[in-house]
Design a protein around this motif. Structure first.
Motif, PDB file in Angstrom:
ATOM      1  N   SER A 118       0.817  -1.250  -0.107  1.00  9.16           N
ATOM      2  CA  SER A 118       0.004  -0.081   0.066  1.00  9.16           C
ATOM      3  C   SER A 118       0.995   1.276   0.132  1.00  9.16           C
ATOM      4  N   VAL A 119       1.702   1.094   0.790  1.00 10.15           N
ATOM      5  CA  VAL A 119       2.833   2.485   0.798  1.00 10.15           C
ATOM      6  C   VAL A 119       3.574   2.671  -0.579  1.00 10.15           C
ATOM      7  N   ASP A 120       3.827   1.724  -0.987  1.00  2.54           N
ATOM      8  CA  ASP A 120       4.597   1.735  -2.491  1.00  2.54           C
ATOM      9  C   ASP A 120       3.661   2.239  -3.204  1.00  2.54           C
ATOM     10  N   ILE A 121       2.446   1.437  -3.412  1.00  2.00           N
ATOM     11  CA  ILE A 121       1.412   2.085  -4.428  1.00  2.00           C
ATOM     12  C   ILE A 121       1.076   3.470  -4.242  1.00  2.00           C
ATOM     13  N   ALA A 122       1.112   3.953  -2.948  1.00  4.00           N
ATOM     14  CA  ALA A 122       0.652   5.481  -2.657  1.00  4.00           C
ATOM     15  C   ALA A 122       1.597   6.357  -3.448  1.00  4.00           C
ATOM     16  N   LEU A 123       2.956   5.885  -3.016  1.00  3.26           N
ATOM     17  CA  LEU A 123       4.127   6.800  -3.405  1.00  3.26           C
ATOM     18  C   LEU A 123       4.578   6.572  -4.761  1.00  3.26           C
ATOM     19  N   HIS A 124       4.496   5.379  -5.725  1.00  5.83           N
ATOM     20  CA  HIS A 124       5.022   5.279  -6.761  1.00  5.83           C
ATOM     21  C   HIS A 124       3.835   4.835  -7.922  1.00  5.83           C
ATOM     22  N   ARG A 148      -5.688   5.043   8.526  1.00  4.75           N
ATOM     23  CA  ARG A 148      -4.836   5.667   9.538  1.00  4.75           C
ATOM     24  C   ARG A 148      -3.385   5.168   9.542  1.00  4.75           C
ATOM     25  N   LEU A 149      -3.346   3.764   9.682  1.00 12.76           N
ATOM     26  CA  LEU A 149      -2.108   3.219   9.665  1.00 12.76           C
ATOM     27  C   LEU A 149      -1.276   3.378   8.349  1.00 12.76           C
ATOM     28  N   LEU A 150      -1.832   3.425   7.072  1.00 12.45           N
ATOM     29  CA  LEU A 150      -1.131   3.931   6.109  1.00 12.45           C
ATOM     30  C   LEU A 150      -0.601   5.137   6.176  1.00 12.45           C
ATOM     31  N   VAL A 151      -1.586   6.182   6.663  1.00  9.84           N
ATOM     32  CA  VAL A 151      -1.126   7.585   6.562  1.00  9.84           C
ATOM     33  C   VAL A 151       0.013   7.812   7.523  1.00  9.84           C
ATOM     34  N   HIS A 152       0.096   7.255   8.893  1.00 11.85           N
ATOM     35  CA  HIS A 152       1.141   7.176   9.619  1.00 11.85           C
ATOM     36  C   HIS A 152       2.253   6.512   9.229  1.00 11.85           C
ATOM     37  N   LEU A 170      -4.087   9.489  -0.575  1.00  8.67           N
ATOM     38  CA  LEU A 170      -4.834   9.002   0.891  1.00  8.67           C
ATOM     39  C   LEU A 170      -5.982   9.889   1.089  1.00  8.67           C
ATOM     40  N   GLU A 171      -5.599  11.169   0.915  1.00  7.74           N
ATOM     41  CA  GLU A 171      -6.863  12.338   1.188  1.00  7.74           C
ATOM     42  C   GLU A 171      -8.018  12.002   0.153  1.00  7.74           C
ATOM     43  N   ALA A 172      -7.707  11.722  -0.993  1.00  5.02           N
ATOM     44  CA  ALA A 172      -8.563  11.321  -1.944  1.00  5.02           C
ATOM     45  C   ALA A 172      -9.740  10.164  -1.656  1.00  5.02           C
ATOM     46  N   LEU A 173      -8.908   9.085  -0.852  1.00  5.97           N
ATOM     47  CA  LEU A 173      -9.575   7.799  -0.343  1.00  5.97           C
ATOM     48  C   LEU A 173     -10.544   8.348   0.859  1.00  5.97           C
ATOM     49  N   GLN A 174     -10.017   9.151   1.726  1.00  6.77           N
ATOM     50  CA  GLN A 174     -10.652   9.642   2.888  1.00  6.77           C
ATOM     51  C   GLN A 174     -12.032  10.301   2.553  1.00  6.77           C
TER      52      GLN A 174
END
Length: 179
Positions: A118-124, A148-152, A170-174
């Protein structure tokens, strides 16, 4: 056991269902992460299989949260030599730093953990593909992810490139879907 043309013929006759490239299942068999990982591992030569980790959108597909990838995205720990892997076809390699909790074993293949994926997808990954995959990853209870875990996780890593873009995804998800 069967030749490639025989497998294709059985798939066209409905005797088999194609899972991934040269991987097939009997009809009605539910594709699990283990089966998807096994199908992907067949495409990676045995000589490098233990040196690479399926990651990014490939890992999301293995977890059942994105469409089948055109090319396998493979992560290689920065402590290993990547130059000998460049001749492998059908794969893209990404040199990364992997921690002890970043990798799980599924179906004979090392796969990035759901959080690392998830972190890699959000970043790249570009937003058009990243946001639906992240929604699906977060909506799969057995993966144990929370927004919340992903944001942290993203905020906790200092000096990370593309951090602001990842947080905006992640804001778009929220925010949820646009009206």
């Amino acid at each position: 056991m069967f030749s490639w043309p025989e497998l294709q013929a059985m798939a066209s006759d409905g005797v088999l269902t194609q899972l991934y490239q040269r991987g097939y299942l009997p009809p009605g068999t539910r594709p699990t992460p283990q089966l998807r990982a096994r199908a992907a591992s067949v495409l990676i030569s045995p000589g490098i299989r233990q040196r690479v980790v399926a990651g990014r959108m490939t890992a999301a597909w293995i977890y059942g949260c994105s469409p089948e990838p055109d090319r396998l995205a493979l992560l290689v720990d920065a402590n290993r030599r990547i130059s000998s892997l460049r001749s492998t076809r059908g794969c893209t390699f990404h040199e990364v730093r992997l921690g002890p909790f970043d990798v799980v074993s599924l179906g004979g293949l090392m796969v990035s953990s759901p959080l690392r994926t998830s972190v890699d997808i959000a970043l790249h990954v570009e937003p058009g593909r990243a946001v639906p995959a992240l929604q699906a990853l977060l909506a799969t209870p057995e993966l144990g992810l929370r927004l919340r875990l992903l944001v942290h996780a993203i905020e906790a890593t200092p000096r990370m490139p593309y951090r602001k873009a990842a947080l905006s995804k992640l804001e778009a998800l929220q925010a949820g879907p646009a009206p």
